[in-house]
Design an enzyme around this catalytic site. Structure first.
Site, PDB file in Angstrom:
ATOM      1  N   HIS A   1      -7.488  -5.839  -0.714  1.00 31.73           N
ATOM      2  CA  HIS A   1      -6.229  -5.170  -0.353  1.00 31.73           C
ATOM      3  C   HIS A   1      -5.515  -6.014   0.712  1.00 31.73           C
ATOM      4  O   HIS A   1      -5.524  -5.679   1.901  1.00 31.73           O
ATOM      5  CB  HIS A   1      -6.558  -3.780   0.170  1.00 31.73           C
ATOM      6  CG  HIS A   1      -5.414  -2.819   0.145  1.00 31.73           C
ATOM      7  ND1 HIS A   1      -4.746  -2.476  -1.012  1.00 31.73           N
ATOM      8  CD2 HIS A   1      -4.824  -2.114   1.137  1.00 31.73           C
ATOM      9  CE1 HIS A   1      -3.806  -1.591  -0.725  1.00 31.73           C
ATOM     10  NE2 HIS A   1      -3.828  -1.363   0.572  1.00 31.73           N
TER      11      HIS A   1
ATOM     12  N   SER B   1       0.814  -1.192   0.000  1.00 31.68           N
ATOM     13  CA  SER B   1       0.000   0.000   0.000  1.00 31.68           C
ATOM     14  C   SER B   1       0.859   1.258   0.000  1.00 31.68           C
ATOM     15  O   SER B   1       1.631   1.470  -0.931  1.00 31.68           O
ATOM     16  CB  SER B   1      -0.959  -0.048   1.195  1.00 31.68           C
ATOM     17  OG  SER B   1      -2.050   0.813   0.983  1.00 31.68           O
TER      18      SER B   1
ATOM     19  N   ASP C   1      -9.215  -5.335  -5.344  1.00 32.30           N
ATOM     20  CA  ASP C   1      -8.787  -4.289  -4.420  1.00 32.30           C
ATOM     21  C   ASP C   1      -9.599  -3.019  -4.694  1.00 32.30           C
ATOM     22  O   ASP C   1      -9.448  -2.393  -5.740  1.00 32.30           O
ATOM     23  CB  ASP C   1      -7.292  -4.017  -4.610  1.00 32.30           C
ATOM     24  CG  ASP C   1      -6.703  -3.125  -3.531  1.00 32.30           C
ATOM     25  OD1 ASP C   1      -7.471  -2.393  -2.883  1.00 32.30           O
ATOM     26  OD2 ASP C   1      -5.468  -3.160  -3.348  1.00 32.30           O
TER      27      ASP C   1
END
Length: 666
Positions: free
Chosen positions: A345, A208, A314
């Site tokens: 995610h 991320s 995601d």
């Protein structure tokens, strides 16, 4: 292989005894981690082994001068780099490579499925390094460096959300590792710190926000960065907050900056916060702020190899980020590898742990230690077809992939049309009214019946499997009744399947109570992490890809404008990258609608839109191109049972999108 821990009783003491015994045996029987090449006659590819003591490793902190003064206090900002490295190589006169994770989350939010934070002893020395990278790789002859981005934890400066300060936080540390920047033993003192133990070779990894920083640093072309492993990472910050002018969140980068900054930084970074507000207007217009946070445009500078990992479902960092970054790297011939999962995610450590640790080990051994283990000659892509079932491709997308243009047409009922190669007759239209209370789950459930909130188009049941691989685009010509409108374009596989429940809180995984251990442990830093399993659901339809846009960007992708009611405009909507096989017997469908609830914000009006079907099309990346589509739609096939009109069972509907890259699984 991991050490599996099943009960709490003697877990810690037994684990430490086993790890110590294994390490001692390895030190006697195995070569040092820096040894090159395989032994004569030995078939097994070379790999680094855990021959060094983790318990006796050097743990230290260095503050590196970034050369910036983001907080405007008249002093150059220093960022904290916490280091753990084996003690033995320096004694042997050997230098070692570095695995680095630069993050804003080490004190505010935590890393990994268990939200681990950095911890320190009474003297400020690092004790716990989140995740398994230190436990697993330090005994194998690597240093692990955890960098606090400027404005977070123990670093000076301000968070600028993907801008120069974020990127320079990590780049400066790479420069220090290569002797090009100054490091200090304290945050404010003058005593210099040397990286004489480092050979300068660095690999960056992170999920991320952390992986985003890795992308940004690679796009500077910094010397010494040999590889990056971005997991669910952003490639252009504009596309995190907007989709072609349509807002994805109800806030901008200033909110995120305030969320991750240390308390001290919040007090001194008001000017930076204001620049983030001014540079990111909620209109969705492109500004200079976004240009400085677009790494795709600088892909030509990338020297490092790239191992990209992304969940195809995601909904935090959408796979548009992966698709545009991957394509730009491919255009420039960057060495690369990819894993695509069915999850949201989620880190691969939590959906394919054993294979992930092994693959990552061989990847770093090759690019940082120089081992000829053949990983760069293995298939480029691993793709999850069903929960825990994977396929591979030599190249991704496959070389036979070709864009094929499909056309929507009218059907037997309003809003229930066809999807084929033949264009619609001139004058054919479909009409819908934006309903911000509905989402893609509801639209997909209503594909076979007339509803006022969407227009749906589907093929006949396929006679052969049809595979999409890559990024799609949908061009619409629409006439609005108001001065503003947001559009959604969604691809759907109509047919039964069992998939990961990516809309659930775990985004496709369930976290268990048992643990498995990956490397060595100390009292303050365990290598044992909670295990996971796939969380699945049975569905009658699967959303394959989606994209959104503000219709007001029809004339200029970087700037919206008011629409003229009654005037038709044409706009192309980019859809997120994916790789999906629509099986024989299923149907492929396209939905065009307005606001996708909880995924984009609605416009300031409630438009009705009329689509000109003769000037609307979908360009889809089929493996085998147009010929594959012709073969898959030739003849007749037995259709799978059509779902009831009121049946919305299956994947959990999308939740309100997180405003933090990382969401609930930093």
């Amino acid at each position: 292989m991991p050490i599996r821990v099943l009960g709490p009783g003697l877990r810690s003491s037994c684990r430490l005894l086993v790890v110590a015994a294994v390490a001692a045996l390895m030190a006697v029987l195995l070569p040092p981690a820096g040894a090159q090449g395989a032994s004569p006659g030995k078939a097994r590819p070379p790999q680094s082994e855990p021959v060094y003591s983790y318990g006796d490793a050097v743990r230290e902190s260095v503050w590196v001068d970034t050369g910036l003064d983001g907080d405007g206090d008249g002093r150059s900002d220093r960022v904290a780099a916490d280091i753990v490295r084996p003690r033995e190589p320096a004694r042997q006169g050997r230098k070692i490579p570095v695995i680095m994770d630069a993050s804003p989350y080490y004190s505010c939010c935590g890393r990994g499925n268990e939200s681990q934070l950095k911890t320190y002893d009474a003297d400020g020395r690092p004790v716990q390094f989140p995740l398994h990278y230190d436990n697993y790789f330090v005994p194998r002859g690597y240093a692990f460096v955890a960098v606090d981005l400027a404005g977070t934890n123990r670093s000076d400066g301000c968070v600028d959300v993907g801008g120069r300060s974020d990127v320079q936080s990590a780049k400066a540390v790479i420069d220090w590792l290569n002797g090009r920047a100054r490091g200090y033993t304290t945050r404010t003192g003058d005593a210099r710190a040397s990286a004489g133990w480092s050979d300068g070779r660095t690999g960056m990894i992170g999920k991320s926000y952390d992986g985003t920083v890795a992308n940004g640093v690679a796009a500077t072309g910094v010397e010494g960065l040999r590889t990056i492993v971005p997991i669910g990472a952003i490639s252009s910050w504009y596309d995190y907050y907007f989709s072609q002018g349509a807002p994805l969140y109800d806030s901008g980068p200033d909110w995120l900056s305030g969320y991750v900054e240390s308390p001290g930084a919040r007090d001194r970074c008001a000017a930076v916060q204001q620049r983030l507000v001014d540079g990111a207007p909620r209109t969705g217009d492109w500004t200079g702020l976004w240009t400085g946070r677009d790494y795709v445009k600088d892909a030509r500078k990338v020297r490092a190899s790239v191992f990209a990992v992304h969940g195809m479902q995601d909904l935090n960092v959408r796979t548009k980020h992966l698709g545009q970054w991957w394509d730009a790297l491919a255009d420039r011939g960057v060495e690369r590898k990819i894993w695509l999962s069915q999850t949201g995610h989620v880190d691969p450590f939590d959906f394919r742990r054993t294979e992930w640790v092994d693959t990552l080990h061989r990847w770093f051994d090759h690019y940082l230690l120089g081992y000829d283990n053949g990983i760069e000659r293995e298939p480029m892509a691993d793709i999850e077809r069903h929960p825990d079932q994977w396929s591979t491709d030599r190249v991704w997308p496959p070389r036979t992939t070709r864009a094929t243009t499909l056309r929507p047409g009218t059907g037997d009922a309003p809003g229930v049309g066809t999807l084929a190669l033949k264009p619609a007759r001139p004058g054919a239209t479909e009409t819908f009214t934006d309903d911000p209370a509905q989402d893609e789950t509801r639209w997909a459930a209503d594909l076979d019946r007339t509803t006022g909130a969407k227009a749906g188009f589907r093929t006949a049941p396929l006679t052969a499997d049809l595979r999409l691989s890559g990024s799609s685009a949908v061009t619409v010509t629409a006439t609005p009744t108001t001065t503003s409108a947001h559009l959604s374009a969604v691809l759907v596989d109509l047919g039964p399947d069992t998939i990961r429940d990516y809309g659930s809180s775990g985004e496709g995984i369930s976290t268990l109570t048992t643990r498995s251990c990956w490397g060595a442990s100390t009292t303050g830093d365990s290598s044992c992490f909670r295990e996971t399993e796939a969380r699945t659901t049975t569905v009658d339809r699967t959303v394959v890809s989606r994209g959104w846009a503000d219709l007001g960007t029809y004339a200029d992708a970087h700037r919206g404008r008011p629409l003229t009611p009654g005037r038709a405009v044409t706009l192309t909507i980019d859809l997120a990258a994916t790789d999906h096989v629509v099986p024989a017997g299923h149907r492929l469908a396209l939905i065009v609608a307005g606001t996708d609830r909880d995924l984009i914000d609605p416009p300031d009006s409630t438009p009705t839109l009329t689509l000109d079907l003769a000037r609307t099309s979908a360009k889809l990346p089929f493996v085998g191109g147009t010929g594959a589509f012709v073969r898959a739609t030739a003849g007749s096939a037995a259709a799978t049972a059509a779902p009831r009109a009121d049946d919305v069972r299956g994947v959990t509907p999308p939740r309100p999108a997180a405003r933090v890259p990382g969401g609930g699984h930093q």
